[in-house]
Design a protein around this motif. Sequence first.
Motif, PDB file in Angstrom:
ATOM      1  N   TYR A 144      -7.374  -2.352   3.762  1.00 45.71           N
ATOM      2  CA  TYR A 144      -6.780  -1.275   4.554  1.00 45.71           C
ATOM      3  C   TYR A 144      -5.313  -1.102   4.188  1.00 45.71           C
ATOM      4  O   TYR A 144      -4.591  -2.076   3.966  1.00 45.71           O
ATOM      5  N   ALA A 145      -4.877   0.143   4.142  1.00 41.36           N
ATOM      6  CA  ALA A 145      -3.511   0.459   3.748  1.00 41.36           C
ATOM      7  C   ALA A 145      -2.556   0.548   4.926  1.00 41.36           C
ATOM      8  O   ALA A 145      -1.339   0.573   4.733  1.00 41.36           O
ATOM      9  N   ALA A 146      -3.073   0.608   6.145  1.00 39.83           N
ATOM     10  CA  ALA A 146      -2.204   0.771   7.313  1.00 39.83           C
ATOM     11  C   ALA A 146      -2.773   0.019   8.503  1.00 39.83           C
ATOM     12  O   ALA A 146      -3.990  -0.194   8.608  1.00 39.83           O
ATOM     13  N   GLU A 147      -1.887  -0.401   9.398  1.00 39.61           N
ATOM     14  CA  GLU A 147      -2.319  -1.064  10.616  1.00 39.61           C
ATOM     15  C   GLU A 147      -3.153  -0.102  11.466  1.00 39.61           C
ATOM     16  O   GLU A 147      -2.970   1.107  11.433  1.00 39.61           O
ATOM     17  N   GLY A 148      -4.085  -0.656  12.215  1.00 41.75           N
ATOM     18  CA  GLY A 148      -4.896   0.173  13.096  1.00 41.75           C
ATOM     19  C   GLY A 148      -6.208  -0.504  13.432  1.00 41.75           C
ATOM     20  O   GLY A 148      -6.518  -1.585  12.925  1.00 41.75           O
ATOM     21  N   THR A 149      -6.975   0.127  14.311  1.00 42.02           N
ATOM     22  CA  THR A 149      -8.292  -0.354  14.689  1.00 42.02           C
ATOM     23  C   THR A 149      -9.328   0.605  14.130  1.00 42.02           C
ATOM     24  O   THR A 149      -9.250   1.823  14.366  1.00 42.02           O
ATOM     25  N   TYR A 150     -10.291   0.085  13.392  1.00 44.53           N
ATOM     26  CA  TYR A 150     -11.245   0.907  12.669  1.00 44.53           C
ATOM     27  C   TYR A 150     -12.679   0.529  13.077  1.00 44.53           C
ATOM     28  O   TYR A 150     -12.993  -0.653  13.246  1.00 44.53           O
ATOM     29  N   PHE A 190       3.339  -4.342  -5.961  1.00 44.81           N
ATOM     30  CA  PHE A 190       2.168  -3.908  -5.198  1.00 44.81           C
ATOM     31  C   PHE A 190       2.641  -3.415  -3.837  1.00 44.81           C
ATOM     32  O   PHE A 190       3.812  -3.597  -3.469  1.00 44.81           O
ATOM     33  N   THR A 191       1.756  -2.778  -3.099  1.00 41.74           N
ATOM     34  CA  THR A 191       2.115  -2.231  -1.793  1.00 41.74           C
ATOM     35  C   THR A 191       1.316  -2.923  -0.695  1.00 41.74           C
ATOM     36  O   THR A 191       0.175  -3.321  -0.888  1.00 41.74           O
ATOM     37  N   LEU A 192       1.970  -3.045   0.464  1.00 44.42           N
ATOM     38  CA  LEU A 192       1.351  -3.587   1.663  1.00 44.42           C
ATOM     39  C   LEU A 192       1.757  -2.694   2.828  1.00 44.42           C
ATOM     40  O   LEU A 192       2.854  -2.824   3.377  1.00 44.42           O
ATOM     41  N   GLY A 193       0.876  -1.754   3.194  1.00 42.39           N
ATOM     42  CA  GLY A 193       1.226  -0.835   4.273  1.00 42.39           C
ATOM     43  C   GLY A 193       2.469  -0.041   3.937  1.00 42.39           C
ATOM     44  O   GLY A 193       2.539   0.633   2.908  1.00 42.39           O
ATOM     45  N   ASN A 194       3.484  -0.128   4.796  1.00 37.69           N
ATOM     46  CA  ASN A 194       4.743   0.592   4.586  1.00 37.69           C
ATOM     47  C   ASN A 194       5.700  -0.146   3.659  1.00 37.69           C
ATOM     48  O   ASN A 194       6.838   0.275   3.484  1.00 37.69           O
ATOM     49  N   TRP A 195       5.245  -1.247   3.061  1.00 36.50           N
ATOM     50  CA  TRP A 195       6.122  -2.087   2.237  1.00 36.50           C
ATOM     51  C   TRP A 195       5.780  -1.971   0.753  1.00 36.50           C
ATOM     52  O   TRP A 195       4.619  -1.992   0.365  1.00 36.50           O
ATOM     53  N   PHE A 196       6.845  -1.885  -0.045  1.00 40.10           N
ATOM     54  CA  PHE A 196       6.752  -1.961  -1.499  1.00 40.10           C
ATOM     55  C   PHE A 196       7.241  -3.349  -1.890  1.00 40.10           C
ATOM     56  O   PHE A 196       8.372  -3.719  -1.580  1.00 40.10           O
ATOM     57  N   VAL A 197       6.371  -4.133  -2.522  1.00 36.30           N
ATOM     58  CA  VAL A 197       6.674  -5.524  -2.848  1.00 36.30           C
ATOM     59  C   VAL A 197       6.859  -5.656  -4.353  1.00 36.30           C
ATOM     60  O   VAL A 197       5.994  -5.241  -5.136  1.00 36.30           O
ATOM     61  N   ILE A 198       7.980  -6.253  -4.764  1.00 38.34           N
ATOM     62  CA  ILE A 198       8.325  -6.384  -6.174  1.00 38.34           C
ATOM     63  C   ILE A 198       8.499  -7.853  -6.513  1.00 38.34           C
ATOM     64  O   ILE A 198       9.226  -8.584  -5.829  1.00 38.34           O
ATOM     65  N   VAL A 199       7.824  -8.307  -7.564  1.00 35.05           N
ATOM     66  CA  VAL A 199       7.979  -9.670  -8.074  1.00 35.05           C
ATOM     67  C   VAL A 199       8.675  -9.585  -9.429  1.00 35.05           C
ATOM     68  O   VAL A 199       8.179  -8.926 -10.350  1.00 35.05           O
ATOM     69  N   THR A 228      10.489   5.664  -7.702  1.00 33.94           N
ATOM     70  CA  THR A 228       9.263   6.422  -7.478  1.00 33.94           C
ATOM     71  C   THR A 228       8.441   5.926  -6.294  1.00 33.94           C
ATOM     72  O   THR A 228       7.428   6.555  -5.956  1.00 33.94           O
ATOM     73  N   HIS A 229       8.828   4.823  -5.660  1.00 33.62           N
ATOM     74  CA  HIS A 229       8.023   4.329  -4.548  1.00 33.62           C
ATOM     75  C   HIS A 229       8.205   5.238  -3.325  1.00 33.62           C
ATOM     76  O   HIS A 229       9.255   5.844  -3.128  1.00 33.62           O
ATOM     77  N   SER A 230       7.162   5.308  -2.506  1.00 41.99           N
ATOM     78  CA  SER A 230       7.215   6.155  -1.318  1.00 41.99           C
ATOM     79  C   SER A 230       7.238   5.347  -0.025  1.00 41.99           C
ATOM     80  O   SER A 230       7.348   5.924   1.055  1.00 41.99           O
ATOM     81  N   GLN A 231       7.129   4.029  -0.123  1.00 42.18           N
ATOM     82  CA  GLN A 231       7.115   3.194   1.074  1.00 42.18           C
ATOM     83  C   GLN A 231       8.510   3.126   1.701  1.00 42.18           C
ATOM     84  O   GLN A 231       9.527   3.213   1.017  1.00 42.18           O
ATOM     85  N   GLN A 232       8.545   2.925   2.993  1.00 40.15           N
ATOM     86  CA  GLN A 232       9.804   2.920   3.726  1.00 40.15           C
ATOM     87  C   GLN A 232      10.606   1.646   3.486  1.00 40.15           C
ATOM     88  O   GLN A 232      11.839   1.667   3.499  1.00 40.15           O
ATOM     89  N   CYS A 233       9.916   0.520   3.264  1.00 38.71           N
ATOM     90  CA  CYS A 233      10.564  -0.787   3.213  1.00 38.71           C
ATOM     91  C   CYS A 233      10.326  -1.454   1.860  1.00 38.71           C
ATOM     92  O   CYS A 233       9.293  -1.242   1.229  1.00 38.71           O
TER      93      CYS A 233
END
Length: 393
Positions: free
Chosen positions: A91-97, A218-227, A254-259
């Motif tokens: 899942y790309a975003a928090e929520g109940t599915y 890689f991305t985790l929800g609203n986060w852009f993670v860089i190694v 080019t990232h679109s994530q907020q964090c």
Amino acid sequence: MTARAIGRLLGFLFLLVASACGGGTSGPGNGPVVNAGPDGSVPVGATYALPATFSDTSNRSPWSYDVNWGDGASSTGSKSSAGAISETHAYAAEGTYRVSVTVTNQSGESGSGSFTLTATAPVILAAGDIGDCTRSSDDATGALLDNLAGIVMPLGDNAYLSGTPTEYSDCYGPAWGRQKARTRPVAGNHDYYTTDAAGYFGYFGASAGDPAKGYYSFTLGNWFVIVLNTGTEHPADYAAGSAQETWLRNELATHSQQCVLAMWHHPRFSTVAERPAIRPEVKSLWDALYHYGADLVLNGHDHAYQRYAPQTSDGVADASFGIRQIAVGTGGGEGLYAFMPIPPGANLEVRNNDTYGVLKVTLRAAGYDWQFIPASGGAFTDSGSGTCHGRPT
């Protein structure tokens, strides 16, 4: 009309309607019976394995299935025999599915089941300087991970002394290797004591990125993670204008994530004795990250825990757009290092050098929480929260 006549009429109408409808979801003994699975939870970005199974006494194979994950995504497939349905999803975003599973046999009879799955805020579990066959402190930090959900991120120098394939197998493996399937690693300088960090890339495989680079995102929800990769200890590999620094700026642009969260081995700032208070060779990485509004940097290398207030790449406090650095060299490999006196003007908030442990970072939609979790025998803890700020204006 008598009551008996009315009852007969209603019964006839019921049979007529049932005959006209036909099909539908089958019951036990009449087509597929689906057990979709129990309600549960999974962190955003983590791979969830569907626990669904089905049976069908009619044995009208093959069966087709459809999985609706509740977020707009679906999976389809077929089975030649009844049993488990093997599908995964992230899942790309928090929520109940609401997840639903429908199975249809060759005769067109179908059965379905559903359950609720909650996608929680993603979690990073990090520490550097880990596997040492001569110590038990790395086993103690590894034991913490057994009871913590999240993505495991060793911050370099993961297998002492030289990151050989044998040291990864015999030293890192028993301590942290149980978490290999959920690990995204960072390379350290000791990993490059083996030519081209062959032990590191051989052990972690594709999760470590391109062996010719050692950096990835890689991305985790609203986060852009860089190694990033400073393990080569060749400053030209990450200086301004280098292939890595150019890649970093392109990724950030080019990232679109907020964090934004970045990780690599060598910290920019440190109060460990006989280490530079400000490491000059990683300034270009900080410059790029600050320019594009990064929020948090995690490092290893210095065997201690050090948390800094948000600041610029030059060490100037900046509560509005500064980057927080947390150096977590407490994975249990080798000993913890002595501190020097805190330099004037340093933005150090907390430090400790008597407790091994793991940093848990929860990546919220617009911020983050951190918690230092001590290994058995340790008493030091640290926790707090920060918010994402975006790019400087």
